[in-house]
Design a protein around this motif. Structure first.
Motif, short mmCIF file in Angstrom:
data_model
loop_
_atom_site.label_atom_id
_atom_site.label_comp_id
_atom_site.label_asym_id
_atom_site.label_seq_id
_atom_site.Cartn_x
_atom_site.Cartn_y
_atom_site.Cartn_z
N GLU A 133 31.93 40.19 40.57
CA GLU A 133 31.61 40.59 39.20
C GLU A 133 32.61 39.91 38.27
O GLU A 133 33.80 39.80 38.60
CB GLU A 133 31.72 42.12 39.08
CG GLU A 133 31.35 42.68 37.73
CD GLU A 133 31.40 44.20 37.71
OE1 GLU A 133 31.23 44.80 36.64
OE2 GLU A 133 31.60 44.80 38.79
N THR A 135 34.55 40.00 34.74
CA THR A 135 34.95 40.96 33.72
C THR A 135 35.97 40.33 32.78
O THR A 135 36.54 39.28 33.07
CB THR A 135 35.60 42.21 34.35
OG1 THR A 135 36.89 41.86 34.87
CG2 THR A 135 34.74 42.77 35.48
N THR A 156 35.06 53.33 38.05
CA THR A 156 34.01 52.52 37.45
C THR A 156 33.05 53.43 36.68
O THR A 156 32.48 54.35 37.26
CB THR A 156 33.25 51.73 38.52
OG1 THR A 156 34.17 50.84 39.18
CG2 THR A 156 32.13 50.91 37.90
N SER A 192 32.52 44.63 32.04
CA SER A 192 31.73 43.67 32.81
C SER A 192 31.06 42.63 31.91
O SER A 192 30.59 42.94 30.82
CB SER A 192 30.67 44.41 33.62
OG SER A 192 29.73 45.04 32.77
N ARG A 199 29.24 48.28 32.03
CA ARG A 199 30.10 48.86 33.06
C ARG A 199 31.56 48.60 32.70
O ARG A 199 31.92 47.50 32.29
CB ARG A 199 29.78 48.23 34.41
CG ARG A 199 30.68 48.69 35.54
CD ARG A 199 30.37 47.95 36.83
NE ARG A 199 29.32 48.62 37.60
CZ ARG A 199 29.01 48.28 38.84
NH1 ARG A 199 29.63 47.28 39.45
NH2 ARG A 199 28.07 48.92 39.48
#
Length: 253
Positions: A133, A135, A156, A192, A199
């Protein structure tokens, strides 16, 4: 006032109204934007590896022996094994100057014969699954490095669509209230960019799992935290957490 002057006056008035409407629309759009973004290109890649249960020790031994080859290419922020909230998993964070930097590093790793032969060819058979992911660190938070060793907790939060413009103020207030209470030590807050959107990951440091539990009990009875969290959870879809143990070679201990 003759008819021509009247029509000119009406035309001018209509133009003024149209201009005001355009300016108002721009202001509304600005208010509905996704919120303040970081002013630089630095990004953090979160990687979660699920290891075959029988190979966890071999994976960590191999990684410890050869992680220096990998860190010669780019900066490792932290590397942990998951103690609670997941089984046979490792979680690590890599820092890049921007997407071009990441692409350059990835290409260089593909051509690094030592890395491929000593690590990748031996590591892949031990791996069950991997996820990543992208971020960025939220603008109102700086990455903090704890002064002593401990354990980490990553929480999270899956927020409702709309971005920080919708829930950012309430979320920030909830985090700051926790920080100001002194029950937890904030390491970083990440939003994110690629992966599941809306997120937010919050990384905390605790001296140990018991001090974390004690802090949680106090927080539940703190009216300041209860009030701030109540505002934030109105925008919450779901949340999960993991307790993380730093690897010996992790920069964040």
């Amino acid at each position: 006032m003759n008819s021509l002057q009247f029509l000119r006056g009406v035309n001018t008035l209509m133009k003024t109204v149209k201009l005001c409407r355009q300016r108002s629309l721009v202001q509304v759009c600005a208010n509905l934007s996704t919120g303040p973004q970081q002013q630089h290109g630095i990004l953090y890649e979160f990687r979660t590896y699920s290891i075959k249960p029988s190979e966890m020790n071999n994976f960590m031994k191999l990684t410890k022996e050869h992680i220096d080859i990998r860190t010669a290419h780019s900066e490792l922020t932290g590397y942990w094994t998951v103690e609670l909230g997941g089984v046979n998993q490792v979680f690590h964070i890599w820092k890049y100057d921007d997407y071009t930097h990441r692409a350059t590093v990835r290409a260089a790793l593909g051509q690094d014969k030592e890395w491929q032969e000593k690590y990748m060819t031996k590591m892949l058979p031990l791996l069950d699954k991997q996820e990543n992911e992208i971020t960025y660190l939220v603008p109102w938070c700086q990455l903090m490095k704890p002064e002593k060793e401990g354990v980490y907790e990553i929480i999270t939060f899956q927020m409702k669509p709309g971005g920080p413009a919708a829930w950012g103020k309430a979320f920030r207030a909830a985090i700051n209230t926790h920080v100001n209470s002194g029950y937890s030590t904030l390491v970083g807050v990440f939003h994110s960019e690629f992966g599941l959107l809306n997120r937010v990951h919050v990384l905390w440091w605790h001296e140990n799992a018991d001090t974390r539990a004690a802090g949680r009990h106090k927080a539940h009875d703190d009216p300041r935290i209860v009030a701030a969290v109540r505002e934030s959870v109105a925008y919450l879809v779901s949340q999960r957490n993991m307790l993380l143990i730093p690897a010996p070679f992790s920069p964040l201990k």
